[in-house]
Design a protein around this motif. Structure first.
Motif, mmCIF file in Angstrom:
data_model
loop_
_atom_site.group_PDB
_atom_site.id
_atom_site.type_symbol
_atom_site.label_atom_id
_atom_site.label_comp_id
_atom_site.label_asym_id
_atom_site.label_seq_id
_atom_site.Cartn_x
_atom_site.Cartn_y
_atom_site.Cartn_z
ATOM 1 N N PRO A 119 9.991 -16.072 -35.656
ATOM 2 C CA PRO A 119 11.586 -15.848 -35.446
ATOM 3 C C PRO A 119 12.012 -15.010 -36.829
ATOM 4 O O PRO A 119 11.758 -14.979 -37.926
ATOM 5 C CB PRO A 119 12.133 -17.432 -36.114
ATOM 6 N N ALA A 120 13.028 -14.136 -36.194
ATOM 7 C CA ALA A 120 13.642 -13.221 -36.945
ATOM 8 C C ALA A 120 15.023 -13.457 -37.223
ATOM 9 O O ALA A 120 15.832 -13.018 -38.198
ATOM 10 C CB ALA A 120 13.670 -11.790 -36.343
ATOM 11 N N TRP A 121 15.575 -14.530 -36.442
ATOM 12 C CA TRP A 121 17.115 -14.909 -36.701
ATOM 13 C C TRP A 121 16.842 -16.326 -36.825
ATOM 14 O O TRP A 121 16.084 -17.324 -36.685
ATOM 15 C CB TRP A 121 17.682 -14.879 -35.123
ATOM 16 N N THR A 122 17.906 -16.813 -37.766
ATOM 17 C CA THR A 122 18.355 -18.520 -37.892
ATOM 18 C C THR A 122 19.555 -18.721 -37.109
ATOM 19 O O THR A 122 19.524 -18.686 -35.679
ATOM 20 C CB THR A 122 18.260 -19.065 -39.142
ATOM 21 N N GLY A 195 22.833 -12.391 -32.302
ATOM 22 C CA GLY A 195 22.143 -13.715 -32.845
ATOM 23 C C GLY A 195 22.056 -14.440 -31.390
ATOM 24 O O GLY A 195 22.445 -14.153 -30.266
ATOM 25 N N PRO A 196 21.219 -15.597 -31.621
ATOM 26 C CA PRO A 196 21.008 -16.443 -30.514
ATOM 27 C C PRO A 196 22.227 -17.516 -30.093
ATOM 28 O O PRO A 196 21.982 -18.079 -29.002
ATOM 29 C CB PRO A 196 19.814 -17.205 -31.126
ATOM 30 N N ASP A 197 23.324 -17.272 -31.090
ATOM 31 C CA ASP A 197 24.243 -18.271 -30.542
ATOM 32 C C ASP A 197 24.054 -19.859 -30.479
ATOM 33 O O ASP A 197 24.343 -20.551 -29.515
ATOM 34 C CB ASP A 197 25.046 -17.800 -29.223
ATOM 35 N N VAL A 198 23.133 -19.988 -31.511
ATOM 36 C CA VAL A 198 22.871 -21.547 -31.626
ATOM 37 C C VAL A 198 23.276 -21.884 -33.111
ATOM 38 O O VAL A 198 22.468 -21.596 -34.095
ATOM 39 C CB VAL A 198 21.338 -21.908 -31.324
ATOM 40 N N PRO A 199 24.355 -22.708 -33.194
ATOM 41 C CA PRO A 199 24.681 -23.100 -34.645
ATOM 42 C C PRO A 199 23.654 -24.155 -35.139
ATOM 43 O O PRO A 199 22.759 -24.785 -34.375
ATOM 44 C CB PRO A 199 25.983 -23.934 -34.365
ATOM 45 N N GLN A 200 23.663 -24.503 -36.454
ATOM 46 C CA GLN A 200 22.657 -25.038 -37.132
ATOM 47 C C GLN A 200 22.851 -26.602 -36.540
ATOM 48 O O GLN A 200 21.824 -27.253 -36.378
ATOM 49 C CB GLN A 200 22.614 -25.105 -38.640
ATOM 50 N N ALA A 201 23.817 -27.161 -36.510
ATOM 51 C CA ALA A 201 24.179 -28.467 -35.900
ATOM 52 C C ALA A 201 23.443 -28.524 -34.430
ATOM 53 O O ALA A 201 22.927 -29.770 -34.036
ATOM 54 C CB ALA A 201 25.672 -28.744 -35.861
ATOM 55 N N ALA A 202 23.430 -27.340 -33.557
ATOM 56 C CA ALA A 202 22.893 -27.527 -32.187
ATOM 57 C C ALA A 202 21.459 -27.577 -32.332
ATOM 58 O O ALA A 202 20.922 -28.177 -31.670
ATOM 59 C CB ALA A 202 23.383 -26.353 -31.499
ATOM 60 N N ALA A 203 20.893 -26.751 -33.311
ATOM 61 C CA ALA A 203 19.257 -26.859 -33.483
ATOM 62 C C ALA A 203 19.005 -28.302 -33.995
ATOM 63 O O ALA A 203 17.913 -28.767 -33.411
ATOM 64 C CB ALA A 203 18.924 -25.901 -34.610
ATOM 65 N N THR A 228 13.118 -22.498 -42.235
ATOM 66 C CA THR A 228 14.440 -23.060 -41.791
ATOM 67 C C THR A 228 14.491 -23.837 -40.639
ATOM 68 O O THR A 228 15.014 -25.217 -40.434
ATOM 69 C CB THR A 228 15.307 -22.058 -41.639
ATOM 70 N N PHE A 229 13.810 -23.308 -39.438
ATOM 71 C CA PHE A 229 13.767 -23.939 -38.312
ATOM 72 C C PHE A 229 13.064 -25.415 -38.403
ATOM 73 O O PHE A 229 13.364 -26.337 -37.716
ATOM 74 C CB PHE A 229 13.363 -23.073 -37.399
ATOM 75 N N ALA A 230 11.709 -25.168 -39.100
ATOM 76 C CA ALA A 230 11.021 -26.274 -39.104
ATOM 77 C C ALA A 230 11.853 -27.539 -40.051
ATOM 78 O O ALA A 230 11.473 -28.784 -39.587
ATOM 79 C CB ALA A 230 9.662 -26.065 -40.159
ATOM 80 N N SER A 231 12.673 -27.255 -40.874
ATOM 81 C CA SER A 231 13.336 -28.231 -41.544
ATOM 82 C C SER A 231 14.585 -28.439 -40.746
ATOM 83 O O SER A 231 15.007 -29.799 -41.170
ATOM 84 C CB SER A 231 13.829 -27.819 -42.921
ATOM 85 N N VAL A 232 15.020 -27.834 -39.848
ATOM 86 C CA VAL A 232 16.171 -28.392 -39.025
ATOM 87 C C VAL A 232 15.969 -28.957 -37.607
ATOM 88 O O VAL A 232 16.632 -29.932 -37.294
ATOM 89 C CB VAL A 232 17.149 -27.083 -38.817
ATOM 90 N N ILE A 233 14.996 -28.450 -36.967
ATOM 91 C CA ILE A 233 14.782 -29.171 -35.520
ATOM 92 C C ILE A 233 13.892 -30.423 -35.807
ATOM 93 O O ILE A 233 12.762 -30.388 -36.314
ATOM 94 C CB ILE A 233 13.996 -28.039 -34.811
#
Length: 274
Positions: A119-122, A195-203, A228-233
């Protein structure tokens, strides 16, 4: 099966559909195509659909502007519906990962699993790591392509990436070498500023099996994005693979192995096609 055309507005888009098994929609990166997906995704055990996004591969640009992750994601969802994919696993590489994440949040009822490769975006638009792509687009729009390429090579950004991430540098130079470089600069500029338009809370609220693949030695796709994604999802499975800059063949083999393991029945017990 094979390739077919799909009309969206005035754009003629190419769909590739192959194999049998789990329904998987998998998307290429910025400037990539079906061939890039085939390098990264194992051929066996899945019924895979890939849409070449506007201006990529055999797909036309069309007249809709600006280009966006949402536009490309809606094209992908329409293609999946056209091909009878009701509920499916969605994945992608780089830009394709952003498209997949967008779909997993905004069309959650259609998504049974998620795969994010490099991934290139968070959670923010126009991230700093995509500044080199925005620079390439600006140069192509400002100078004849040969001069634009020369200016990028000798620039501080060009020299830094050539030294730190040679695979990224090769990909960036490839944008100058496209026969449609000037027209495609609009895609580069718009997507790299989006950007993907997905806030951290949504992920953090995603509730599907998720695989995240990242690697080091990559200036455009920092390992930190994957981490980051691994820690959030919730419950995400993270795999670090060999960088393409180190060993391309090993990179692709490890990515394919990780995806094959993730798609094994024991991993996706919760997947029930509707």
């Amino acid at each position: 099966m094979g390739q077919k055309s799909f009309k969206r507005g005035d754009a003629e888009l190419a769909i590739y559909e192959n194999g049998q098994g789990l329904p998987v929609v998998f998307q290429h990166g910025l400037g990539g195509d079906e061939a890039q997906v085939a390098q990264n995704v194992p051929a066996a055990g899945m019924h895979r659909l890939t849409l070449e996004c506007r201006g990529h591969g055999a797909s036309s640009l069309g007249n809709a502007r600006p280009f966006s992750i949402q536009m490309f994601a809606e094209d992908v969802l329409a293609a999946a519906t056209e091909c009878g994919f009701d509920r499916f696993i969605v994945g992608g590489i780089s830009m394709g990962a952003a498209i997949a994440l967008h779909l997993a949040h905004h069309h959650a009822h259609r998504i049974a699993g998620l795969v994010l490769v490099r991934p290139a975006w968070t959670f923010e638009a126009s991230p700093d790591n995509l500044a080199p792509i925005r620079t390439v687009a600006a140069l192509i729009r400002s100078y004849p392509v040969g001069e634009a390429k020369r200016r990028f090579i000798v620039s501080e950004t060009g020299r830094r990436i050539a030294s730190e991430a040679p695979d990224n540098f090769s990909s960036l130079l490839g944008y100058f070498d496209r026969p449609d470089a000037l027209a495609f600069a609009s895609v580069l500029a718009d997507i790299a500023a989006d950007g993907p338009d997905v806030p951290q809370a949504a992920a953090a609220a995603l509730a599907v099996p998720t695989l995240i693949i990242g690697n080091r030695h990559d200036a455009i796709h920092p390992l930190s994005c994957a981490q980051t994604f691994a820690s959030v999802i919730p419950g995400a499975n993270f795999v670090e693979v060999t960088a393409k800059a180190i060993d391309k063949d090993r990179h692709f083999a490890e990515v394919q192995d990780a995806i094959a393991h993730f798609l094994a029945p024991q991993t996706l017990r919760s997947f029930v096609p509707s």
